[in-house]
Write an enzyme that holds these catalytic residues in place. Sequence first.
Site, PDB file in Angstrom:
ATOM      1  N   LYS A 113       0.718  -1.283  -0.052  1.00 25.05           N
ATOM      2  CA  LYS A 113       0.211   0.052  -0.055  1.00 25.05           C
ATOM      3  C   LYS A 113       0.888   1.318   0.084  1.00 25.05           C
ATOM      4  CE  LYS A 113      -4.426  -2.160   1.787  1.00 25.05           C
ATOM      5  NZ  LYS A 113      -3.682  -3.341   1.983  1.00 25.05           N
TER       6      LYS A 113
HETATM    7  C1  LIG Z   1      -4.386  -4.595   1.011  1.00 23.07           C
HETATM    8  C2  LIG Z   1      -3.241  -5.574   0.914  1.00 23.07           C
HETATM    9  C3  LIG Z   1      -3.717  -6.632   0.021  1.00 23.07           C
HETATM   10  C4  LIG Z   1      -5.130  -6.827  -0.894  1.00 23.07           C
HETATM   11  O1  LIG Z   1      -5.203  -5.604  -1.753  1.00 23.07           O
HETATM   12  P1  LIG Z   1      -6.390  -5.186  -2.617  1.00 23.07           P
HETATM   13  O2  LIG Z   1      -5.888  -3.998  -3.271  1.00 23.07           O
HETATM   14  O3  LIG Z   1      -7.284  -4.782  -1.462  1.00 23.07           O
HETATM   15  O4  LIG Z   1      -6.841  -6.389  -3.337  1.00 23.07           O
HETATM   16  C5  LIG Z   1      -2.991  -7.765  -0.147  1.00 23.07           C
HETATM   17  N1  LIG Z   1      -1.798  -8.109   0.616  1.00 23.07           N
HETATM   18  C6  LIG Z   1      -1.446  -7.080   1.584  1.00 23.07           C
HETATM   19  C7  LIG Z   1      -0.344  -7.393   2.365  1.00 23.07           C
HETATM   20  C8  LIG Z   1      -2.367  -5.926   1.738  1.00 23.07           C
HETATM   21  O5  LIG Z   1      -1.852  -4.965   2.850  1.00 23.07           O
END
Ligand SMILES: *Cc1c(COP(=O)(O)O)cnc(C)c1O
Length: 470
Positions: A113
């Site tokens: 993120k």
């Molecule tokens: C948020 C997240 C995901 C999922 O991603 P999306 O964009 O919500 O599909 C997968 N792995 C980690 C470690 C995350 O923080």
Amino acid sequence: MKYVSTRGGMVPTPFTEILLEGLAPDGGLSIPDVYPVVDAHTLGQWRSLDYRALAFEIFRLFAPDIPSADLRDIVDRTYTARAFGSDAITPVTALEPGLHVLHLSNGPTLAFKDVAMQLLGNLFEYVLARRHEELNILGATSGDTGSAAEYAMRGKHGIRVFMLSPRGKMSRFQTAQMYSLQDENIFNVAVQGVFDDCQDMVKAVSNDLEFKARYRIGTVNSINWARLMAQVVYYFKAYFAVTQHDGEQVSFSVPSGNFGNVCAGHVARMMGLPIRRLVVATNENDVLDEFFRTGRYRVRGAADVVQTTSPSMDISKASNFERFVFDLVGRDPEVVAGLWRELDRSGEFDLTSTPHFARIPEFGFVSGSSSHADRVATIREIHAKYGIVVDTHTADGLKAANAHREPGIPMVCLETAQPAKFADTIREALGRLPELPPGFGDLESRPLRYDVMEPSVDAIKAYIAQRCAH
Ligand SMILES: *Cc1c(COP(=O)(O)O)cnc(C)c1O
């Protein structure tokens, strides 16, 4: 380029005006009125660009209303070796010929993120300064999103972050990561309750329109278009890393929750990147896997969401999914609005016997899901075979990738977090704790800065009002 709503109720709007907004006024999601098309000539030119130059080329297609020099500066300040560990920003490594890992978790909070959120911090600051406005970001978190937001917004002018988290309910690592921030514009509020109490407080404040307008309350949730845009870049970068010639096809496997990450892959594909398959990998919360296998989209009630060992994928519905459905149904907002009315009414819609479902292969989507036992087995197997340790989310992606590999087509698995964040499962799989990345050794002994609060709407309102008066 302008942005429209997936439900048809928004006049075409420029990038800088949708940037700070959540849902479109009609409850839909904003989406480009047409996707920019990257032809073979342009793709050839982009192949040799470094991450920052490539990001600039892609962002200026989506944000033509930001002057080039300003956009360049924002990109150059965001994607630094200092923030992301190397100038590659999102490096690719090979496990074996045809199987690769795209490393997205080298940012400040060790999860993917950061790639989008770090950009968002600089974009927000830029747009707010131009408008002489301020923004108070209010959010609830049980882990990853909150810390990525805080590390993106720390020290930014015109922005305060009020982040509610359930007191004593996050991992030691996550708690230390968030509460150790000493920046004056970051407010960690430890609520004496569970995550749902935090979320209810945020909802109640957002529903008080007068308070919301008066204190300029905003959010940074996963439906924000700029987050998606930021993620498009690394699909191109990884494509260039694993191919020699333009036109070769590549598949990607993406650990998925709210469908933001894999939706960025879909956008890259719509722009013309030769992506063969997009593998949507889920855990036990398999809302998306069910849809791609059967055509039935069935959201879960809060009580039906399973707590898993890949917690950032524990979702009841996939908030970005509406963007893909818009494209799937031929960009007809009436159809999308109808499906979401149906979803609100009955908790599901079913495309099984419609021509839309038959078109899914045209978009390259396939899927798979994993259990806790699968994750443990995958972490063990990857370690034995290749000598590397992957986190639980990445393990979900690797497992699904395995079922969808094809000879002659490279498969790129997206690594979305560092194993250090999910130490318990690593110990279960490998019999030892994962190593802490450099610079994190002292994390759990840093001084903490947070306030404790009862789960009360009046209390959080008073807290915000008091901090805004200074
Ligand atoms: C948020 C997240 C995901 C999922 O991603 P999306 O964009 O919500 O599909 C997968 N792995 C980690 C470690 C995350 O923080």
